[in-house]
Design an enzyme around this catalytic site. Sequence first.
Site, PDB file in Angstrom:
ATOM      1  CG  PHE A  46      -1.901  -0.167   0.790  1.00 59.44           C
ATOM      2  CD1 PHE A  46      -1.888  -2.342   0.134  1.00 59.44           C
ATOM      3  CD2 PHE A  46      -3.396  -0.179   1.122  1.00 59.44           C
ATOM      4  CE1 PHE A  46      -3.167  -2.515   0.390  1.00 59.44           C
ATOM      5  CE2 PHE A  46      -4.927  -0.320   0.879  1.00 59.44           C
ATOM      6  CZ  PHE A  46      -4.887  -2.265   0.716  1.00 59.44           C
ATOM      7  CB  CYS A  52      -7.841  13.647   0.551  1.00 55.37           C
ATOM      8  SG  CYS A  52      -9.622  13.263   0.269  1.00 55.37           S
ATOM      9  CB  CYS A  67     -15.461  12.619   1.827  1.00 62.29           C
ATOM     10  SG  CYS A  67     -15.154  11.531   2.229  1.00 62.29           S
ATOM     11  CB  CYS A  70     -12.289  10.331   5.984  1.00 66.54           C
ATOM     12  SG  CYS A  70     -10.106   9.954   5.417  1.00 66.54           S
ATOM     13  CG  ASP A  71     -11.495   4.824   7.693  1.00 66.94           C
ATOM     14  OD1 ASP A  71     -11.181   4.843   6.723  1.00 66.94           O
ATOM     15  OD2 ASP A  71     -12.234   3.579   7.346  1.00 66.94           O
ATOM     16  CB  THR A  72      -7.746   7.154   5.521  1.00 66.71           C
ATOM     17  OG1 THR A  72      -8.490   5.955   5.494  1.00 66.71           O
ATOM     18  CG2 THR A  72      -6.130   7.167   5.360  1.00 66.71           C
ATOM     19  CD  GLU A 138      -8.354   0.709  -1.929  1.00 76.16           C
ATOM     20  OE1 GLU A 138      -8.167   1.355  -1.366  1.00 76.16           O
ATOM     21  OE2 GLU A 138      -8.133  -0.628  -2.130  1.00 76.16           O
ATOM     22  CG  HIS A 227      -8.330  -3.375   6.797  1.00 71.38           C
ATOM     23  ND1 HIS A 227      -9.760  -3.481   5.454  1.00 71.38           N
ATOM     24  CD2 HIS A 227      -8.431  -2.223   6.829  1.00 71.38           C
ATOM     25  CE1 HIS A 227     -10.162  -2.251   5.477  1.00 71.38           C
ATOM     26  NE2 HIS A 227      -9.522  -1.354   6.033  1.00 71.38           N
TER      27      HIS A 227
END
Length: 233
Positions: A46, A52, A67, A70-72, A138, A227
Amino acid sequence: MLQRGDNSGLRAILRTPLCIVMAYQIKEVFYTLQGEGLQAGRPAVFCRFAGCNFWNGREQDRAQSICSFCDTDFVGTDGPLGGTFREATELARHIAAQWPAGQPGKPYVVLTGGEPLLQVDDALVDALHAEGFEVAVETNGSIAAPAGIDWICVSPKSLQHWVQRSGNELKLVWPQAGMTLDAVRDNTDFAHYLLQPLDDAQRSQHTQTCIAACLKDPRWRLSLQNHKITGIR
Ligand code: SF4
């Protein structure tokens, strides 16, 4: 950061000659198993790009961003094996060094973010192919993907800003305000359509909603975030 209704963005800035100086801003690089979507379970390197165009990563701006779920962490270049890479070949070699040496099988890299297509260009795709990689991306779909990417996964977060409407996999986080499943499928051309439960406090309820939607319309299939279930990265 794009605000709601703003169709310009960071990509336009990054595509200027200044971008060449900025090079590639990478949050982190790591070897793991793909956790979700059609390629779930597949070993992959990855490469998470910083930045973003749908959210600037600041919690105080989350509610006003395009958005908001977001979880990142995609801010900065301070993650494991992250950094700034001036040349595509330099970044491709860095990614290749994470793949287990001497093992059979096609090396696989997932370019993710943040929004990777703010930075991914032909030179990087070519450099990764030269290292022997199958290249996946992605993306939130707001920017057209460069030619030559082997697996395009689009996860739309805004119908208004959706540009990349074809690819291998449409992976829709569901439910999302302002969207219907028919509207999302309309005028698209993907090989696979997946529903992935929104990971918030009502995730169990969303999972049931996704299951029911897939059973009702078998063109959709369920994607779980393996994951998180298994605890791998
Ligand atoms: S588009 Fe993707 S990376 Fe950007 S804020 Fe939303 S979930 Fe996060």
